[in-house]
Design a protein around this motif. Structure first.
Motif, PDB file in Angstrom:
ATOM      1  N   UNK A  73      37.814  40.248  40.216  1.00  0.00           N
ATOM      2  CA  UNK A  73      38.872  40.422  39.223  1.00  0.00           C
ATOM      3  C   UNK A  73      39.419  41.843  39.318  1.00  0.00           C
ATOM      4  N   UNK A  74      40.240  42.224  38.359  1.00  0.00           N
ATOM      5  CA  UNK A  74      40.923  43.512  38.401  1.00  0.00           C
ATOM      6  C   UNK A  74      39.984  44.700  38.243  1.00  0.00           C
ATOM      7  N   UNK A  75      38.738  44.443  37.844  1.00  0.00           N
ATOM      8  CA  UNK A  75      37.778  45.534  37.688  1.00  0.00           C
ATOM      9  C   UNK A  75      36.905  45.725  38.918  1.00  0.00           C
ATOM     10  N   UNK A  76      36.947  44.774  39.860  1.00  0.00           N
ATOM     11  CA  UNK A  76      36.063  44.857  41.022  1.00  0.00           C
ATOM     12  C   UNK A  76      36.798  44.876  42.354  1.00  0.00           C
ATOM     13  N   UNK A  77      37.989  44.304  42.434  1.00  0.00           N
ATOM     14  CA  UNK A  77      38.700  44.198  43.710  1.00  0.00           C
ATOM     15  C   UNK A  77      39.885  45.155  43.754  1.00  0.00           C
ATOM     16  N   UNK A  78      39.977  45.931  44.818  1.00  0.00           N
ATOM     17  CA  UNK A  78      41.109  46.852  44.943  1.00  0.00           C
ATOM     18  C   UNK A  78      42.421  46.100  45.146  1.00  0.00           C
ATOM     19  N   UNK A  79      42.353  44.834  45.578  1.00  0.00           N
ATOM     20  CA  UNK A  79      43.566  44.052  45.773  1.00  0.00           C
ATOM     21  C   UNK A  79      44.016  43.356  44.498  1.00  0.00           C
ATOM     22  N   UNK A  80      43.256  43.494  43.415  1.00  0.00           N
ATOM     23  CA  UNK A  80      43.668  42.958  42.126  1.00  0.00           C
ATOM     24  C   UNK A  80      43.806  44.036  41.062  1.00  0.00           C
ATOM     25  N   UNK A  81      43.385  45.253  41.381  1.00  0.00           N
ATOM     26  CA  UNK A  81      43.450  46.349  40.418  1.00  0.00           C
ATOM     27  C   UNK A  81      44.890  46.559  39.961  1.00  0.00           C
ATOM     28  N   UNK A  82      45.115  46.813  38.671  1.00  0.00           N
ATOM     29  CA  UNK A  82      46.476  46.907  38.140  1.00  0.00           C
ATOM     30  C   UNK A  82      47.203  48.194  38.514  1.00  0.00           C
ATOM     31  N   UNK A  83      46.474  49.245  38.870  1.00  0.00           N
ATOM     32  CA  UNK A  83      47.102  50.520  39.201  1.00  0.00           C
ATOM     33  C   UNK A  83      46.354  51.189  40.348  1.00  0.00           C
ATOM     34  N   UNK A  84      46.995  52.189  40.986  1.00  0.00           N
ATOM     35  CA  UNK A  84      46.316  52.957  42.020  1.00  0.00           C
ATOM     36  C   UNK A  84      45.195  53.795  41.428  1.00  0.00           C
ATOM     37  N   UNK A  85      45.330  54.195  40.180  1.00  0.00           N
ATOM     38  CA  UNK A  85      44.238  54.927  39.532  1.00  0.00           C
ATOM     39  C   UNK A  85      42.986  54.052  39.469  1.00  0.00           C
ATOM     40  N   UNK A  86      43.161  52.783  39.124  1.00  0.00           N
ATOM     41  CA  UNK A  86      42.020  51.862  39.075  1.00  0.00           C
ATOM     42  C   UNK A  86      41.456  51.634  40.469  1.00  0.00           C
ATOM     43  N   UNK A  87      42.313  51.586  41.478  1.00  0.00           N
ATOM     44  CA  UNK A  87      41.851  51.468  42.860  1.00  0.00           C
ATOM     45  C   UNK A  87      40.939  52.641  43.200  1.00  0.00           C
TER      46      UNK A  87
END
Length: 241
Positions: A73-87
């Protein structure tokens, strides 16, 4: 050792890395240090690595596992993260986790290992961003005042970047700047070596516009290197004190 450099400009980003890995003068090998993850038009993420090969390879392998995990999900995968900061946070956490695992195994031998990364990219609707991730997982970001980041043997290639690179620098000039920065490093440090990997990402395209490997003996790179040497010698001769 290695040398990787990334420029964050108004027009886009330019990334360059060498490929030399050595464990002593008689144990030199070539390993790619630039890795690209992209869904063209939606997001592009480039990662450059320096330091312990075991740490960087394990980190990237685990990141790929998270991408392919059906429960990602968006908390574990860099291809689903909502922002570059989260990446950057996901990659930083993984790097720190892997480093801690390796350090635990090395503890009995009173040894340690570390690695750092440059993470750059853009998600559709977001800004281009570039981060330097430290071995502990924390990071800093390229800014308007300092629009470039380096890892590895950075000191030899830094002066030209300080003198010529600004956010408004064109992509053509930026490509030239990173190549000359690498050329200075190649001349001064044997732990950095050819071939080189270069990538160019244009603003808002969310894909790699150019990805090129520059082999040893490349005539264009050699000509540029020789021209730079001549220009420096001529400038030196003209200066009076």
């Amino acid at each position: 050792m290695t040398y990787c450099v990334g420029l964050l400009l108004n027009e886009g980003m330019v990334l360059l890395s060498d490929t030399r890995t050595n464990a002593g003068l008689d144990n030199i090998a070539i390993y790619r240090k630039m890795f690209v993850f992209e869904e063209p038009g939606e997001r592009v993420i480039a990662v450059m690595t320096a330091g312990s090969l075991s740490i960087t390879q394990t980190t990237l392998a685990r990141l790929r596992e998270q991408i392919s995990d059906p429960d990602a999900d968006a908390t574990t995968s860099i291809m689903q993260a909502p922002t570059m900061l989260k990446v950057a946070e996901i990659i930083g956490n993984m790097l720190a986790e892997v480093r801690a695992d390796v350090d635990e195994k090395f503890a009995a031998m009173d040894q340690s290992a570390s690695a750092s990364m440059i993470v750059a990219g853009q998600r559709a609707g977001g800004d281009m961003r570039m981060f330097l991730i430290y071995p502990e997982g924390n990071f800093i970001e390229a800014t308007e005042d300092t629009p470039y980041l380096q890892i590895g043997e950075h000191k030899y290639g830094k002066p030209i970047l300080d003198r010529v690179v600004r956010r408004q620098t064109s992509l053509a000039d930026a490509r030239k700047a990173v190549l000359l920065s690498m050329d200075s490093t190649l001349r001064s440090n044997l732990s950095v070596g050819m071939p080189l990997d270069m990538a160019l990402i244009k603003k808002d395209e969310c894909r790699v516009a150019e990805h090129k490997r520059i082999e040893a003996g490349d005539p264009v790179f050699r000509e540029m290197s020789e021209a730079w040497s001549i220009a420096l010698r001529d400038a030196f001769v003209r200066i009076t004190v």
